[in-house]
Design an enzyme around this catalytic site. Structure first.
Site, PDB file in Angstrom:
ATOM      1  N   SER A  18      74.360  79.052   7.977  1.00 34.49           N
ATOM      2  CA  SER A  18      75.222  79.999   7.161  1.00 34.49           C
ATOM      3  C   SER A  18      74.904  79.404   5.914  1.00 34.49           C
ATOM      4  O   SER A  18      75.288  78.116   5.593  1.00 34.49           O
ATOM      5  CB  SER A  18      76.327  80.369   7.688  1.00 34.49           C
ATOM      6  N   THR A  26      71.078  88.292   4.364  1.00 37.98           N
ATOM      7  CA  THR A  26      72.171  89.116   4.780  1.00 37.98           C
ATOM      8  C   THR A  26      72.611  90.073   3.656  1.00 37.98           C
ATOM      9  O   THR A  26      72.688  89.738   2.709  1.00 37.98           O
ATOM     10  CB  THR A  26      73.483  88.398   5.134  1.00 37.98           C
ATOM     11  N   HIS A  74      76.886  93.045  11.799  1.00 40.31           N
ATOM     12  CA  HIS A  74      77.767  91.596  11.425  1.00 40.31           C
ATOM     13  C   HIS A  74      78.909  91.552  12.333  1.00 40.31           C
ATOM     14  O   HIS A  74      79.908  91.124  11.891  1.00 40.31           O
ATOM     15  CB  HIS A  74      78.167  91.963  10.037  1.00 40.31           C
ATOM     16  N   LYS A 100      68.940  91.003   7.485  1.00 33.57           N
ATOM     17  CA  LYS A 100      69.913  90.981   8.500  1.00 33.57           C
ATOM     18  C   LYS A 100      70.943  91.943   7.867  1.00 33.57           C
ATOM     19  O   LYS A 100      71.507  91.676   6.964  1.00 33.57           O
ATOM     20  CB  LYS A 100      70.652  89.449   8.547  1.00 33.57           C
TER      21      LYS A 100
HETATM   22  C1  LIG Z   1      82.816  83.522  12.778  1.00 33.92           C
HETATM   23  C2  LIG Z   1      81.893  84.488  12.402  1.00 33.92           C
HETATM   24  C3  LIG Z   1      81.354  84.069  11.027  1.00 33.92           C
HETATM   25  C4  LIG Z   1      80.409  84.714  10.568  1.00 33.92           C
HETATM   26  N1  LIG Z   1      79.683  84.198   9.508  1.00 33.92           N
HETATM   27  C5  LIG Z   1      78.611  84.748   8.822  1.00 33.92           C
HETATM   28  C6  LIG Z   1      77.868  84.291   7.886  1.00 33.92           C
HETATM   29  O1  LIG Z   1      78.555  83.259   6.971  1.00 33.92           O
HETATM   30  N2  LIG Z   1      76.815  84.922   7.395  1.00 33.92           N
HETATM   31  C7  LIG Z   1      76.122  85.754   8.102  1.00 33.92           C
HETATM   32  O2  LIG Z   1      74.970  86.252   7.777  1.00 33.92           O
HETATM   33  N3  LIG Z   1      76.811  86.320   9.196  1.00 33.92           N
HETATM   34  C8  LIG Z   1      77.825  85.780   9.695  1.00 33.92           C
HETATM   35  N4  LIG Z   1      78.555  86.363  10.785  1.00 33.92           N
HETATM   36  C9  LIG Z   1      77.967  87.339  11.619  1.00 33.92           C
HETATM   37  C10 LIG Z   1      76.889  86.860  12.587  1.00 33.92           C
HETATM   38  O3  LIG Z   1      75.948  86.106  12.087  1.00 33.92           O
HETATM   39  C11 LIG Z   1      76.279  87.994  13.569  1.00 33.92           C
HETATM   40  O4  LIG Z   1      75.967  88.791  13.057  1.00 33.92           O
HETATM   41  C12 LIG Z   1      77.676  88.417  14.616  1.00 33.92           C
HETATM   42  O5  LIG Z   1      78.507  87.415  15.098  1.00 33.92           O
HETATM   43  C13 LIG Z   1      76.822  88.985  15.786  1.00 33.92           C
HETATM   44  O6  LIG Z   1      77.977  89.738  16.659  1.00 33.92           O
HETATM   45  P1  LIG Z   1      78.508  88.925  17.758  1.00 33.92           P
HETATM   46  O7  LIG Z   1      79.458  87.786  17.383  1.00 33.92           O
HETATM   47  O8  LIG Z   1      78.991  90.111  18.713  1.00 33.92           O
HETATM   48  O9  LIG Z   1      77.530  88.152  18.786  1.00 33.92           O
HETATM   49  C14 LIG Z   1      79.774  85.466  11.315  1.00 33.92           C
HETATM   50  C15 LIG Z   1      80.040  86.316  12.509  1.00 33.92           C
HETATM   51  C16 LIG Z   1      81.207  85.325  13.003  1.00 33.92           C
HETATM   52  C17 LIG Z   1      81.803  85.612  14.303  1.00 33.92           C
END
Ligand SMILES: Cc1cc2nc3c(=O)[nH]c(=O)nc-3n(C[C@H](O)[C@H](O)[C@H](O)COP(=O)(O)O)c2cc1C
Length: 410
Positions: free
Chosen positions: A135, A185, A299, A275
């Protein structure tokens, strides 16, 4: 009924003493048979603010609940009498072979969940032959992640700023460090309302208040790790002290548009994935701009609450753009069965966010290995039970989406 006295000879085969597992971590991980089990271990071992930051979603957390419910509402239709003695879980994704149909999603602040953070994710992914996404808000640098897993496949996730020089500096570093794919994203014009974080007074880094100290006492391992390793900081950004929401709102630029996407696409030498696509129209527009994949995602329910469920959207998007771009999916995946259902409905690839973070919080690198093992086992078994031996044989006939909430189609 005729009874008899048991003989030692009869008892011997029933006694199976297993070699005891002395390491408490190994024991915890061995006993965890599902991602939900790992989540329970993670919750016990992680301070509340960090656990809730990971586990929580936006507003009333409906988007996430619905995404998981959609997977639970799958009915599999197995084919019988197929030779499934060998199964192959690998496939081409964005020009290279991956060993499994899922990879690790980009997550911010990962060293806060457990101190091994990004390095645990990247090295576990390398060992499993799947991509690892770093990230923009990572707590280990672009270069350190690449160096820790030199044989791995790395993707970089970019939050676009209007300040193109700043975006460009990160994109340049990722390209130089050998990252082959850029995940742009697009679902964060502003931060979602993460109410658990507000209620917990969650800050980066965590602040010590009487409440956080009381919560820390039963979780000494986390605090010892936290206090005896590199201070938590954004590796790719300037330092920050404040709440997550304040940081996000300072960083994200609500004026970013398709023009900025085109600009980024032209700068990046590798593959581009958008994304956070959530409608068929936007998927079409991205495909027309010549990106390599659209990632259907809300997300993990952390942005717009009551957003479309990516798994519901999948068949329409695949029908509209599946010939032109790869369609990837995340949000709500908690098992290998979920991954198989998504692939059957046309997803080329999937990403796991929380699932891998629960493993990380439960046992660092070993915990991430355990999550991948659990998911791999579930994918392989589900494929066999469905009567397929390759991912390409999976098709929509293998999966019926039971409808709980009407209307599902616009
Ligand atoms: C704790 C956490 C931090 C995240 N940080 C980012 C990020 O910095 N950038 C991003 O594009 N998505 C981020 N996401 C989203 C994830 O990339 C992803 O889309 C999402 O976790 C998918 O759903 P799931 O947790 O049910 O698998 C984050 C998700 C979580 C749970």
């Amino acid at each position: 009924m005729h009874r008899r006295t048991p003989r030692a000879r009869d008892l011997a085969p029933l006694l199976r003493f297993k070699q005891p597992t002395w390491s408490p971590k190994e024991r915890r991980l061995e006993r965890s048979l599902t991602v939900e089990d790992l989540r329970r271990v993670a919750k016990r071992r992680t301070p509340r603010a960090a656990f809730d930051y990971t586990d929580g979603a936006a507003d009333s957390e409906v988007s996430l609940a619905r995404a998981r419910e959609a997977f639970a509402d799958v009915e599999f239709r197995p084919a019988i009498l197929r030779d499934v003695s060998a199964v192959d879980t690998s496939r081409e994704v964005l020009g290279q072979r991956v060993a499994l149909p899922f990879g690790i999603a980009p997550t911010g602040f990962t060293r806060m969940m457990q101190t091994e953070g990004e390095i645990a994710g990247a090295t576990a992914a390398e060992a499993a032959g799947i991509p690892y996404s770093l990230s923009t808000m990572g707590t280990t640098s672009i270069e350190d992640v690449a160096a820790a897993a030199p044989g791995g496949r790395h993707w970089f996730q970019l939050y676009m700023w209007k300040d193109r020089e700043r975006s460009m500096a990160l994109v340049d570093r990722a390209a130089k460090a050998g990252y082959d794919t850029l995940l742009v994203t697009v679902d964060v014009p502003v931060a979602g309302a993460r109410l658990r974080d507000v209620r917990n007074g969650m800050t980066i880094p965590p602040t010590l208040t009487p409440r956080t100290v009381a919560n820390a006492l039963p979780r000494p391992a986390w605090w010892i790790n936290f206090l005896t390793t590199e201070p938590l900081a954004f590796a790719s950004l300037d330092s920050w002290s404040g709440t997550v929401a304040e940081l996000l709102d300072t960083m994200f630029d609500p004026s970013v548009t398709y023009d900025d996407l085109v600009w980024i696409r032209d700068q990046w030498p590798g593959k581009v994935v958008v994304k956070g696509v959530q409608t068929v129209d936007d998927a079409r527009r991205c495909a027309d701009l010549g990106v390599d994949a659209v990632l259907l995602s809300n997300h993990g329910g952390r942005q717009l609450d009551r957003a479309p469920v990516p798994f519901h959207l999948l068949p329409e998007v695949v029908a509209a753009v599946g010939e032109d771009v790869e369609v990837h999916l995340d949000t709500g995946i908690m098992s290998g069965q979920d991954v198989v259902a998504a692939v059957a409905h046309g997803a080329r690839f999937t990403l796991i966010g929380r699932a891998y973070l629960y493993g990380l919080m439960a046992g660092g690198r070993d915990g991430v290995d355990r999550v991948i093992d659990i998911l791999r086992g579930q994918v392989e078994r589900t494929m066999r039970l469905l009567g397929v031996s390759t991912l390409d044989e999976l098709n929509p006939d293998h999966v019926v989406q039971l409808v709980r909430r009407e209307p599902r189609r616009p």
